[in-house]
Design a protein around this motif. Sequence first.
Motif, PDB file in Angstrom:
ATOM      1  N   ARG A  34       0.838  -1.196   0.000  1.00  0.00           N
ATOM      2  CA  ARG A  34       0.000   0.000   0.000  1.00  0.00           C
ATOM      3  C   ARG A  34       0.877   1.253   0.000  1.00  0.00           C
ATOM      4  NH1 ARG A  34      -3.398  -1.606   5.216  1.00  0.00           N
ATOM      5  NH2 ARG A  34      -1.270  -2.339   5.697  1.00  0.00           N
ATOM      6  N   ASP A 207      -4.880   1.955   4.743  1.00  0.00           N
ATOM      7  CA  ASP A 207      -6.001   1.733   3.825  1.00  0.00           C
ATOM      8  C   ASP A 207      -6.528   3.055   3.282  1.00  0.00           C
ATOM      9  OD1 ASP A 207      -5.831  -0.992   4.166  1.00  0.00           O
ATOM     10  OD2 ASP A 207      -7.382  -1.067   5.721  1.00  0.00           O
ATOM     11  N   GLN A 210      -4.288   4.174   0.472  1.00  0.00           N
ATOM     12  CA  GLN A 210      -4.592   3.458  -0.763  1.00  0.00           C
ATOM     13  C   GLN A 210      -5.847   4.031  -1.411  1.00  0.00           C
ATOM     14  OE1 GLN A 210      -2.867   0.302  -2.120  1.00  0.00           O
ATOM     15  NE2 GLN A 210      -3.842   1.509  -3.747  1.00  0.00           N
ATOM     16  N   TRP A 211      -6.877   4.297  -0.594  1.00  0.00           N
ATOM     17  CA  TRP A 211      -8.112   4.883  -1.121  1.00  0.00           C
ATOM     18  C   TRP A 211      -7.838   6.238  -1.754  1.00  0.00           C
ATOM     19  CZ3 TRP A 211     -10.395   9.518   0.014  1.00  0.00           C
ATOM     20  CH2 TRP A 211     -11.692   9.722  -0.472  1.00  0.00           C
ATOM     21  N   GLU A 212      -7.037   7.074  -1.067  1.00  0.00           N
ATOM     22  CA  GLU A 212      -6.756   8.413  -1.582  1.00  0.00           C
ATOM     23  C   GLU A 212      -6.033   8.355  -2.925  1.00  0.00           C
ATOM     24  OE1 GLU A 212      -3.920  12.111  -0.356  1.00  0.00           O
ATOM     25  OE2 GLU A 212      -3.282  10.220  -1.220  1.00  0.00           O
ATOM     26  N   ASP A 214      -5.934   5.864  -5.101  1.00  0.00           N
ATOM     27  CA  ASP A 214      -6.815   5.291  -6.129  1.00  0.00           C
ATOM     28  C   ASP A 214      -7.836   6.325  -6.606  1.00  0.00           C
ATOM     29  OD1 ASP A 214      -5.482   2.897  -5.890  1.00  0.00           O
ATOM     30  OD2 ASP A 214      -7.026   1.938  -4.661  1.00  0.00           O
ATOM     31  N   THR A 215      -8.374   7.089  -5.657  1.00  0.00           N
ATOM     32  CA  THR A 215      -9.358   8.104  -6.012  1.00  0.00           C
ATOM     33  C   THR A 215      -8.734   9.198  -6.865  1.00  0.00           C
ATOM     34  OG1 THR A 215     -10.566   7.670  -3.956  1.00  0.00           O
ATOM     35  CG2 THR A 215     -11.040   9.746  -5.087  1.00  0.00           C
ATOM     36  N   ASP A 342     -15.084   7.981   5.251  1.00  0.00           N
ATOM     37  CA  ASP A 342     -15.881   6.805   5.572  1.00  0.00           C
ATOM     38  C   ASP A 342     -15.834   6.586   7.074  1.00  0.00           C
ATOM     39  OD1 ASP A 342     -17.118   4.224   4.021  1.00  0.00           O
ATOM     40  OD2 ASP A 342     -16.175   3.611   5.903  1.00  0.00           O
TER      41      ASP A 342
END
Length: 396
Positions: A34, A207, A210-212, A214-215, A342
């Motif tokens: 990640r 996590d 990773q979300w940031e 990917d977004t 989230d």
Amino acid sequence: MDYTHLSEFAVRPGALTLWRAELASGAAWTADARPLASVHVRHCRATDAADPRPGRDRWIGTIFEMDALFHPAHWRETARRWHARHEGLRTTLTRHDGPEPERLVCAAADVAVTAEPIPGITGSGAINEYLTTTLESRLSPLRWPHCLLATVEHADTGDFTVLVAADHSVLDAYSQAIVILELRALYAEVTRGEPPRESPTFGSAADFAQWERDTAAALTPDCDAVRYWQRFLDGSGGMLPRFEPAITATGRATVIAGGATGSVAGGGTGAVVGGGELAALPQTSVSRKLLSLSELEQVERAVTERGHRLSVAVFTALAIAYRRAFGHRSLRAIMPIATRPDLRWLESMGWFVNVVPLDLTLAPTWTWTAPWSPPAPSCAAPAPPTTPPGPASWNS
């Protein structure tokens, strides 16, 4: 809650101990695929590995009173559980001189906590000075642990003061606020012999990173977010907005300092010194109480009755001050905010940060009619998180 500088907070005298996380015997770091969050990467790249005081102007922290008797073994277990719960505190990085730093993590069971008693440092001023120097030299985004804790045991009362300090890469302002209640709850659980509370809201900061990423990778020139930012930047000549000196149509700004006046190409800011060259002025931090508690409560009631939050009053006051100082009806700026997109990150420790555009315009006919009746701006950013009263948080 009081948000101030550590140097302006009087720690009660007592016995000082530092507490640091370390790998348990036989444990090792594990490579993790990640990525780091984008701001984390920039933060690491901006840090000089040879700097003897890498924490200067980079760490943040919280101080609060623990309303319980001090038991070193209980506090050690509290600190261990806290590190075990939050993967962001158990994250570090490989060499940062490559294309991008790579993440290393250790398992929750592989964290131990070591005490460092500091003999001879017992007075309020001495504790303050020691902590300031120590945190500036030991906290770094490049060297784990990225967080240090301290306790000050008070012999006259039996209770203790807790200090939490961390490099910004593992703690943000929202974390500063919620860590107080969390550590109090953990200490109470340990004292009662209870297991730690489990919750899906302690999501991993890794996590989130990773979300940031990917977004961000999914953004396109035609998406709404990019178009909004483009319009916002177009309003300041394709640059980020800045306070006076204002950017003119020719892309130049007038700079006044010490009676000298000059121009800066590209809208830059600074001071004109002898010979006409431009000297950069460092941004300084100011901590000052503007309102008493009763006055603040009046303001809060006034904005609540109008369907707003306290942050609206703050932004409105800034817009009014900007108008009075420079004559502009609109205040345009960018603002960092805590970003927890989230519920799984609601109680997480980490650096969850984003930047939002602000464009606040006072009504053309606004007048200052009463001390607690400011005109509402045309838009406002979300309110900051509510924080418990009493303790203090600080930036270095």
